[in-house]
Design a protein around this motif. Sequence first.
Motif, PDB file in Angstrom:
ATOM      1  N   ASP A 158      22.260  56.472  37.040  1.00  0.00           N
ATOM      2  CA  ASP A 158      23.352  55.459  37.462  1.00  0.00           C
ATOM      3  C   ASP A 158      24.589  56.461  37.892  1.00  0.00           C
ATOM      4  O   ASP A 158      25.261  56.552  36.818  1.00  0.00           O
ATOM      5  CB  ASP A 158      23.659  54.391  36.365  1.00  0.00           C
ATOM      6  CG  ASP A 158      24.908  53.605  36.889  1.00  0.00           C
ATOM      7  OD1 ASP A 158      25.199  53.827  38.246  1.00  0.00           O
ATOM      8  OD2 ASP A 158      25.156  52.532  36.068  1.00  0.00           O
ATOM      9  N   PRO A 159      24.718  57.091  38.873  1.00  0.00           N
ATOM     10  CA  PRO A 159      25.909  57.925  39.028  1.00  0.00           C
ATOM     11  C   PRO A 159      27.213  57.226  38.736  1.00  0.00           C
ATOM     12  O   PRO A 159      28.069  58.012  38.363  1.00  0.00           O
ATOM     13  CB  PRO A 159      25.846  58.456  40.393  1.00  0.00           C
ATOM     14  CG  PRO A 159      24.286  57.897  40.838  1.00  0.00           C
ATOM     15  CD  PRO A 159      23.977  56.701  40.020  1.00  0.00           C
ATOM     16  N   THR A 160      27.375  56.142  38.764  1.00  0.00           N
ATOM     17  CA  THR A 160      28.795  55.453  38.637  1.00  0.00           C
ATOM     18  C   THR A 160      28.992  55.400  36.996  1.00  0.00           C
ATOM     19  O   THR A 160      30.072  55.095  36.459  1.00  0.00           O
ATOM     20  CB  THR A 160      28.829  53.918  39.086  1.00  0.00           C
ATOM     21  OG1 THR A 160      27.908  53.021  38.409  1.00  0.00           O
ATOM     22  CG2 THR A 160      28.658  54.124  40.477  1.00  0.00           C
ATOM     23  N   ALA A 161      27.811  55.511  36.151  1.00  0.00           N
ATOM     24  CA  ALA A 161      28.037  55.239  34.730  1.00  0.00           C
ATOM     25  C   ALA A 161      28.888  56.392  33.983  1.00  0.00           C
ATOM     26  O   ALA A 161      29.470  56.063  33.087  1.00  0.00           O
ATOM     27  CB  ALA A 161      26.865  55.269  33.907  1.00  0.00           C
ATOM     28  N   LYS A 208      38.467  62.048  41.839  1.00  0.00           N
ATOM     29  CA  LYS A 208      37.714  62.278  40.739  1.00  0.00           C
ATOM     30  C   LYS A 208      36.450  61.448  40.571  1.00  0.00           C
ATOM     31  O   LYS A 208      35.331  61.894  40.416  1.00  0.00           O
ATOM     32  CB  LYS A 208      38.714  62.146  39.387  1.00  0.00           C
ATOM     33  CG  LYS A 208      39.682  63.160  39.236  1.00  0.00           C
ATOM     34  CD  LYS A 208      39.934  62.806  37.919  1.00  0.00           C
ATOM     35  CE  LYS A 208      41.158  63.903  37.565  1.00  0.00           C
ATOM     36  NZ  LYS A 208      42.066  63.970  36.190  1.00  0.00           N
ATOM     37  N   ALA A 209      36.534  60.314  41.211  1.00  0.00           N
ATOM     38  CA  ALA A 209      35.705  59.254  41.239  1.00  0.00           C
ATOM     39  C   ALA A 209      34.568  59.719  42.033  1.00  0.00           C
ATOM     40  O   ALA A 209      33.177  59.852  42.157  1.00  0.00           O
ATOM     41  CB  ALA A 209      35.831  57.746  41.497  1.00  0.00           C
ATOM     42  N   GLU A 210      34.985  60.165  43.198  1.00  0.00           N
ATOM     43  CA  GLU A 210      34.089  60.670  44.389  1.00  0.00           C
ATOM     44  C   GLU A 210      33.434  61.969  44.015  1.00  0.00           C
ATOM     45  O   GLU A 210      32.085  62.029  43.913  1.00  0.00           O
ATOM     46  CB  GLU A 210      35.113  60.870  45.725  1.00  0.00           C
ATOM     47  CG  GLU A 210      35.369  59.709  46.229  1.00  0.00           C
ATOM     48  CD  GLU A 210      36.685  60.177  47.222  1.00  0.00           C
ATOM     49  OE1 GLU A 210      37.120  61.146  47.533  1.00  0.00           O
ATOM     50  OE2 GLU A 210      37.289  59.226  47.903  1.00  0.00           O
ATOM     51  N   LEU A 214      29.285  61.874  43.611  1.00  0.00           N
ATOM     52  CA  LEU A 214      28.691  62.647  44.480  1.00  0.00           C
ATOM     53  C   LEU A 214      27.671  63.765  43.855  1.00  0.00           C
ATOM     54  O   LEU A 214      26.628  64.091  44.030  1.00  0.00           O
ATOM     55  CB  LEU A 214      29.324  63.281  45.761  1.00  0.00           C
ATOM     56  CG  LEU A 214      29.890  62.285  46.527  1.00  0.00           C
ATOM     57  CD1 LEU A 214      30.969  63.014  47.421  1.00  0.00           C
ATOM     58  CD2 LEU A 214      28.783  61.787  47.329  1.00  0.00           C
ATOM     59  N   ARG A 215      28.551  64.396  42.628  1.00  0.00           N
ATOM     60  CA  ARG A 215      27.873  65.650  42.032  1.00  0.00           C
ATOM     61  C   ARG A 215      26.465  65.107  41.236  1.00  0.00           C
ATOM     62  O   ARG A 215      25.555  65.741  41.123  1.00  0.00           O
ATOM     63  CB  ARG A 215      28.742  65.979  40.982  1.00  0.00           C
ATOM     64  CG  ARG A 215      28.220  67.310  40.358  1.00  0.00           C
ATOM     65  CD  ARG A 215      29.473  67.843  39.276  1.00  0.00           C
ATOM     66  NE  ARG A 215      30.830  68.132  39.698  1.00  0.00           N
ATOM     67  CZ  ARG A 215      31.780  67.203  39.889  1.00  0.00           C
ATOM     68  NH1 ARG A 215      31.826  66.184  39.025  1.00  0.00           N
ATOM     69  NH2 ARG A 215      32.917  67.757  40.326  1.00  0.00           N
TER      70      ARG A 215
END
Length: 226
Positions: A158-161, A208-210, A214-215
Amino acid sequence: MRSVQLRLDLPSPYVHPMHAFVAETSGFRATRLRHWNPAVGQRNTLVFFVDGDDPDAYAAALAEQESILEYEVATEESRRGFHLVVTEDQRSADARLTAAFLNTGVVVVPPIVYRDDRCIDLSIVGAPDEVETAIDGLPSDVGVTVRRIRSYDGRFTDPTAALTPRQREALRVAVRCGYYNETRETTVDTIAAELGCSAGTAAEHLRKAEATVLRRVVDATPDGRA
């Protein structure tokens, strides 16, 4: 617990005919196996994304495969490629490949990438001894390259975690206001006003969120040529 990225170099008997079709046909680049039924066995249902330009040609090739029982192709005009749902009788060569990962304690993490050079990229997660058992269980004529080993971080699924609450809120506002639409429909100033902060702070939250999302998306996905 380990996360290991593998690349499998397949001899001809292990290359699925549709994998070979993609490798041999101009306009097709890679196929990603995204989902499959939990109990892998003789008959399986699988969901793919095919990075290719001609779904009709792909469907015609599918229809010629005796192992394919049912299929449905779903296209979207707004994006390259198409999704595919397939029900298939498992080929004996495929069974020999999947047997290495069954009953070993490892988990195969989607997507599995069928590359246009006839190799497969995949990630597995498990205890070190279980991972070693799975790799050792692959057929001896399959070339295996271990591309990366790291401690498993569940947040990669979950990349947003990994976002802070403020970064998540900034992304949510930006998406809702159309900041990421094809034609940008809002400005950082508007986002900042909704967040109750300065434009500079809002821009920093978004940057920072992007970078975080993406990373993690890139790092968590096996390499393909899509």
